[in-house]
Design an enzyme around this catalytic site. Structure first.
Site, PDB file in Angstrom:
ATOM      1  N   CYS A   1       0.886  -1.158   0.000  1.00  0.00           N
ATOM      2  CA  CYS A   1       0.000   0.000   0.000  1.00  0.00           C
ATOM      3  C   CYS A   1       0.915   1.196   0.000  1.00  0.00           C
ATOM      4  CB  CYS A   1      -0.908   0.023   1.230  1.00  0.00           C
ATOM      5  SG  CYS A   1      -1.891   1.535   1.306  1.00  0.00           S
TER       6      CYS A   1
ATOM      7  N   CYS B   1      -0.583   4.279   2.464  1.00  0.00           N
ATOM      8  CA  CYS B   1      -0.513   4.163   3.927  1.00  0.00           C
ATOM      9  C   CYS B   1      -0.269   2.719   4.319  1.00  0.00           C
ATOM     10  CB  CYS B   1      -1.755   4.739   4.594  1.00  0.00           C
ATOM     11  SG  CYS B   1      -3.315   4.067   4.011  1.00  0.00           S
ATOM     12  N   SER B   2      -1.306   2.002   4.697  1.00  0.00           N
ATOM     13  CA  SER B   2      -1.103   0.643   5.185  1.00  0.00           C
ATOM     14  C   SER B   2      -2.345  -0.206   4.966  1.00  0.00           C
ATOM     15  CB  SER B   2      -0.765   0.681   6.674  1.00  0.00           C
ATOM     16  OG  SER B   2      -1.776   1.410   7.348  1.00  0.00           O
ATOM     17  N   CYS B   3      -3.097   0.066   3.897  1.00  0.00           N
ATOM     18  CA  CYS B   3      -4.272  -0.740   3.595  1.00  0.00           C
ATOM     19  C   CYS B   3      -3.821  -2.196   3.444  1.00  0.00           C
ATOM     20  CB  CYS B   3      -4.939  -0.268   2.306  1.00  0.00           C
ATOM     21  SG  CYS B   3      -5.620   1.383   2.447  1.00  0.00           S
TER      22      CYS B   3
END
Lengths: 110, 205
Positions: B106, B109-111
């Site tokens: 991702c 961000c951090s999906c």
């Protein structure tokens, strides 16, 4: 080119703990609970998080997560930064008055 | 004897006090309740983790019908096993083959596919992984000790708030006599993100 394996604090191994400290778990749980209660959409949360991550790319992930949470809570007019800051001070006072080892509780207020 | 005036009372770090301020105020105003928050944390610590994804992968290896369903509509196929996302995003399963290796990142961000893998590991959330995975996927794989043949192409999938990817690794060699349950034990978290490949199983005598 960055070598990922040379980064301090980053383990490439399986099975690292999900949360390193209890506050990370709480900050995580609060966001999920607010989303469950439809206080904000997941898109709104991702935007708030991305903004902080971009501003502080080298900061600890859950510290950024917490800052994003404070930002969205303020921008959604749930709780202002001032109110948060005042309450934070109350928690520090409560801790100072709590004997070591006992649960810290806020003095009951009206 | 030294005096330790500060040591006989409790202490909160600044960050702990910030979290408590948020939780207590949001609770008082009725936006959350602490029991719900604790339950969420428990769930993510204990119940939701890579074992869910491993179940999906092992079923895809052993059940042709499920495999087809997963390729066509991963969200529904995964939901049928009881793994549902609270964030409502769609799932896509990407299947590794000798020709193509899939890697998930991702960049924003951090999906991450929480419902099947739990919460992302630290490295997944780190800026170097997020930027390097797209620019130099082969280099990233080398960091993880994965060296693919030259002819294997690497497809990088960038997750978003709406769509998350689950890599279905190739079934390891020497596993023909294993059932779904035994197979699921072989599937690692990193193999479902694409930063690991599964080693052949030990030959049983």
């Amino acid at each position: 080119m960055t070598d990922l394996s040379l980064l301090p604090g980053i383990s490439l191994h399986e099975n690292e703990p999900v949360f390193n400290e209890p506050w990370e778990a709480q900050a995580f749980g609060i966001v999920i609970a607010l989303h469950d209660n439809e206080v904000f959409s997941w898109d709104e949360w991702v935007s708030a998080l991305v903004k902080v991550l971009n501003e502080h790319p080298n900061e600890d992930y859950y510290k950024n997560w917490l800052s994003a949470l404070e930002n969205i809570v303020d921008s959604k007019k749930l709780i202002s930064f001032d109110t948060l800051s005042h309450r934070k001070a109350l928690w520090h006072e409560a801790a100072a008055q709590t004997p070591h080892g006992e649960p810290i509780q806020l003095p009951s207020h009206t | 004897m030294h005096s330790h005036d500060d040591d006989d009372h409790s202490h909160l770090t600044d960050i702990e006090a910030r979290v408590r301020a948020l939780e207590s105020l949001l609770g008082e105003k009725g936006y959350i309740n602490s029991t719900a928050v604790d339950e969420i944390v428990q769930t993510y610590e204990k119940k939701i983790g890579p074992q869910n994804g491993a179940h999906v992968v092992a079923k895809a290896w052993t059940d042709k019908q499920f495999n087809d369903w997963l390729r066509k509509d991963a969200t529904a196929a995964i939901h049928s096993l009881g793994y549902t996302s609270r964030q409502g995003e769609h799932m896509e399963a990407v299947f590794n083959s000798p020709d193509t290796h899939h890697l998930v990142v991702c960049t924003l961000c951090s999906c991450y596919p929480w419902s099947v893998l739990g919460l992302p590991p630290t490295w997944y959330k780190s800026p170097p992984y997020r930027s390097k995975a797209v620019i130099d996927p082969r280099g990233v794989l080398a960091d993880f000790g994965v060296h693919l043949p030259e002819h294997t192409s690497i497809e990088v999938h960038d997750s978003t708030a709406e769509i998350r990817y689950l890599v279905i690794p190739e079934r390891p060699a020497n596993t023909d006599d294993l059932d779904e349950k035994a197979l699921s034990q072989l599937v690692t978290r990193n193999s479902m993100i694409g930063t690991a490949i599964l080693a052949p199983a030990e030959k049983t005598k």
